[in-house]
Design a protein around this motif. Structure first.
Motif, PDB file in Angstrom:
ATOM      1  N   ASP A 379       0.832  -1.207   0.000  1.00  0.00           N
ATOM      2  CA  ASP A 379       0.000   0.000   0.000  1.00  0.00           C
ATOM      3  C   ASP A 379       0.867   1.259   0.000  1.00  0.00           C
ATOM      4  OD1 ASP A 379      -2.469  -1.239  -0.089  1.00  0.00           O
ATOM      5  OD2 ASP A 379      -2.658  -1.374   2.092  1.00  0.00           O
ATOM      6  N   LYS A 380       1.946   1.229   0.773  1.00  0.00           N
ATOM      7  CA  LYS A 380       2.853   2.385   0.821  1.00  0.00           C
ATOM      8  C   LYS A 380       3.527   2.594  -0.532  1.00  0.00           C
ATOM      9  CE  LYS A 380       3.884   2.042   5.766  1.00  0.00           C
ATOM     10  NZ  LYS A 380       4.917   1.717   6.797  1.00  0.00           N
ATOM     11  N   ALA A 381       3.906   1.504  -1.166  1.00  0.00           N
ATOM     12  CA  ALA A 381       4.553   1.596  -2.479  1.00  0.00           C
ATOM     13  C   ALA A 381       3.608   2.208  -3.500  1.00  0.00           C
ATOM     14  CB  ALA A 381       5.003   0.206  -2.936  1.00  0.00           C
ATOM     15  N   ILE A 382       2.374   1.762  -3.504  1.00  0.00           N
ATOM     16  CA  ILE A 382       1.381   2.264  -4.461  1.00  0.00           C
ATOM     17  C   ILE A 382       1.092   3.735  -4.209  1.00  0.00           C
ATOM     18  CG2 ILE A 382      -1.030   2.053  -5.187  1.00  0.00           C
ATOM     19  CD1 ILE A 382      -0.716  -1.005  -4.502  1.00  0.00           C
ATOM     20  N   ALA A 383       0.978   4.096  -2.941  1.00  0.00           N
ATOM     21  CA  ALA A 383       0.683   5.496  -2.590  1.00  0.00           C
ATOM     22  C   ALA A 383       1.827   6.419  -2.984  1.00  0.00           C
ATOM     23  CB  ALA A 383       0.406   5.610  -1.095  1.00  0.00           C
ATOM     24  N   LEU A 384       3.054   5.909  -2.912  1.00  0.00           N
ATOM     25  CA  LEU A 384       4.219   6.741  -3.186  1.00  0.00           C
ATOM     26  C   LEU A 384       4.485   6.901  -4.673  1.00  0.00           C
ATOM     27  CD1 LEU A 384       6.584   8.264  -1.843  1.00  0.00           C
ATOM     28  CD2 LEU A 384       7.868   6.114  -1.868  1.00  0.00           C
ATOM     29  N   ASP A 385       4.098   5.908  -5.463  1.00  0.00           N
ATOM     30  CA  ASP A 385       4.415   5.926  -6.899  1.00  0.00           C
ATOM     31  C   ASP A 385       3.427   6.811  -7.652  1.00  0.00           C
ATOM     32  OD1 ASP A 385       5.336   5.330  -9.455  1.00  0.00           O
ATOM     33  OD2 ASP A 385       5.784   3.261  -8.909  1.00  0.00           O
ATOM     34  N   THR A 386       3.958   7.770  -8.400  1.00  0.00           N
ATOM     35  CA  THR A 386       3.103   8.683  -9.161  1.00  0.00           C
ATOM     36  C   THR A 386       3.027   8.307 -10.635  1.00  0.00           C
ATOM     37  OG1 THR A 386       4.993  10.165  -9.511  1.00  0.00           O
ATOM     38  CG2 THR A 386       3.566  10.613  -7.618  1.00  0.00           C
ATOM     39  N   ALA A 387       3.869   7.390 -11.083  1.00  0.00           N
ATOM     40  CA  ALA A 387       3.860   6.974 -12.489  1.00  0.00           C
ATOM     41  C   ALA A 387       2.785   5.921 -12.703  1.00  0.00           C
ATOM     42  CB  ALA A 387       5.225   6.425 -12.885  1.00  0.00           C
ATOM     43  N   GLN A 388       1.889   6.171 -13.646  1.00  0.00           N
ATOM     44  CA  GLN A 388       0.742   5.297 -13.862  1.00  0.00           C
ATOM     45  C   GLN A 388       1.159   3.855 -14.147  1.00  0.00           C
ATOM     46  OE1 GLN A 388      -2.314   5.581 -13.344  1.00  0.00           O
ATOM     47  NE2 GLN A 388      -3.607   4.606 -14.871  1.00  0.00           N
TER      48      GLN A 388
END
Length: 574
Positions: A379-388
């Motif tokens: 969840d933290k990884a997904i929240a941090l990543d801004t590249a679609q």
């Protein structure tokens, strides 16, 4: 005896006692001042060029030299402050701006620099006031000041990119406009807003003004890189270093791309990067990481541990991560987790990358009892990543990890999020989402998804099949009969779409209807009708023939007047 001074100038061999001599001395002083100013300006310009090449250590030295020559030069102070920020020395940058503003509180460049710091500190209103004051002092006509404001805003996570576009775009229509930097900042603002099309257009306009603007081409490559469009971003990166062979960021990104694909190419680009950049501790880390890329894991571990021992608390925290990855490749999960835990203790919170959290999730999942913490890291990884593209990859991996750990409900949740954020989700995406909900026993949700599937893909069997099975799972006793219409529709569609390909689905649906009408409705005639349909589709079906034979036998009197056959049909196949 006093010696008489010569009556001629030792530099010019001309008499000194004339008005012309005074004028000459004045001209020398003026020339010296002018020359000094030129050297100073050259020093600032040189620093700016080094900053552009991301050679921050050298840029810092150039700006410090300029300030040593002229402590009151606001441009030198501004650029030194920006360089300190890039070097992560926020405290030094703040002290610099505060000291400079104490001497000149109305210097636009210094106001912008302090505004940048205030943005970093979350003081949005204070920063905006600084920017507005700087714009007012320059009457909105100083492109350098406006570019600096735009740069500050797009560099900060919560910066207002729309403000940048609003303030800078009108400049580009003015007569004589020729600033590629302005278009680059506008492009950065569009990129921050997720508008890749307008960002690329802006960078291309920068290239129209300056065809050798490697930074603009580099930024274009970055946009396609986030989309994982290799056919476009790789040539753009190569073009960037062709336009300017001294442009270090281009070499670094090429090194980084080939790092996990071709270690020889990666090393070649890294060597080229080293030739045009400053020597820094970060470069030592990259040299060590190349050992990892070359699968020399033991050597990578040993070298990283030596740097940690040598540098102590000043060691780059990434050495711990590199050791963790190396141990993971050596199938030593215990040591891998140990060093990754150290990395998470020592790394600064704002320096973590999405992949850090994903790797942690993968490692945690190897130790029973850590499943929930593993998912939390995804969840933290997904929240941090801004590249679609990479966010979608993370969601896919998180769903797979949830499935592997047996948490089908969480798998369904991730697949649902994946479906919702995809620009053009496919039939497979919808199927996986629905099936995961079925496996998680979220039958109503599964039924809803597969009903949508029917509407979107009416010529595919899966929507009809899984709405029927979801309803069956909601009514296992068949008492409510809620699955009956869905099984009738499944049988009908199977015959319409392809009676040969979908014979199994048709037969399964008919058996369900046989069982429902015989066992629940006690309607022998209806049950026989569906048995006949099975034998029409599959004449050799032994179960159908056997049940039909049983149902055709005279009913034995049992003292019951239920009207049923007294014989249970074969259960519907799943």
């Amino acid at each position: 005896m006093n010696k008489t001074k010569p009556d001629f100038n030792i530099f010019t061999n001309r008499p000194k006692n004339s008005k012309r001599m005074k004028k000459y001395i004045y001209s020398l002083v003026l020339a010296a001042v002018t020359c000094g100013g030129s050297l100073f300006a050259q020093s600032v310009d040189q620093g700016k060029k080094l900053f552009y090449y991301e050679r921050y250590k050298s840029a810092k030295e150039a700006f410090e030299k300029a300030l040593a020559s002229n402590p009151n030069d606001n441009k030198a102070s501004y650029w030194l402050g920006q360089t300190l920020l890039e070097l992560k020395d926020t405290a030094a940058a703040k002290a610099l701006f505060q000291k400079a503003l104490a001497s000149n509180g109305n210097a636009p460049e210094l106001l912008v620099g302090m505004g940048h710091l205030e943005l970093l500190e979350g003081k949005k209103e204070e920063a905006r006031q600084r920017f507005e004051t700087a714009i007012s002092l320059t009457k909105g006509k100083d492109i350098g000041v406006l570019n600096a404001i735009g740069h500050s805003i797009v560099e900060v996570k919560d910066g207002d990119a729309k403000f940048v576009i609003e303030k800078l775009t009108p400049l580009t229509t003015q007569k004589g406009f020729n600033s590629p930097e302005t278009w680059i900042v506008i492009g950065d603002a569009y990129r921050k807003l997720g508008d890749g099309g307008n960002a690329i257009t802006s960078y291309q306009r920068a290239l129209q003004i300056d065809p050798n603007q490697a930074a603009a081409k580099h930024r274009i490559s970055k946009i396609y890189m986030t989309q994982k469009n290799t056919e476009v971003f790789l040539p753009a990166l190569e073009e960037a270093i062709r336009l300017d062979p001294n442009y270090a960021p281009g070499y670094f990104d090429l090194y980084y791309y080939y790092f996990s694909r071709d270690v020889n190419k990666a090393k070649d680009y890294f060597d080229k990067f080293l030739a045009v950049t400053d020597a820094t501790p970060a470069n030592d880390y990259e040299r060590t990481s190349i050992l990892f890329a070359g699968r020399r894991y033991d050597e990578a571990i040993k070298t990283a541990q030596e740097y940690i021992s040598k540098l102590g608390d000043n060691a780059d925290p990434r050495y711990y991560k590199l050791i963790a990855y190396s141990y993971d490749e050596l199938k030593d999960s215990v040591n891998a987790k140990k060093y990754l835990d150290e990395y998470f203790v020592k790394q600064k919170p704002d320096a973590f990358m999405p992949k850090d959290y994903e790797f942690r999730a993968i490692l945690l999942s190897k130790f029973p009892g850590n499943e929930q913490e593993a998912i939390a890291n995804y969840d933290k990884a997904i929240a941090l990543d801004t590249a679609q593209a990479s966010r979608l990859e993370l969601m896919t991996n998180a769903a797979a990890q949830a499935k592997k750990s047996g948490n089908r409900e969480l798998e369904a949740e991730y697949l649902g999020r994946l479906y919702q954020v995809k620009k053009d989700p496919s039939n497979v995406d919808m199927y996986n989402w629905g099936f995961a909900n079925y496996q998680a026993k979220n039958y109503q949700r599964a039924d809803s998804i597969f009903t949508q599937y029917q509407a979107k893909y009416p010529n595919e069997i899966y929507g009809y099949l899984w709405t029927a099975r979801s309803k069956q799972a909601m009514d296992t006793s068949m008492a409510q009969g809620i699955a009956v219409p869905d099984y009738e529709k499944l049988a009908q569609k199977a015959m319409e779409l392809d009676p040969v390909k979908y014979k199994g689905q048709a037969v399964s649906a008919y058996f369900y209807l046989v069982q429902y009408h015989n066992d629940i409705k006690k309607d022998k005639a209806a049950a026989m009708k569906y048995l006949d349909k099975i034998l029409e589709v599959d004449p050799a079906n032994a179960d159908a023939a056997r049940i039909k034979e049983i149902l055709n036998k005279p009913q034995k009197k049992t003292g019951s007047s239920s009207g049923g056959s007294g014989t249970k049909a074969a259960p519907a196949k799943k």
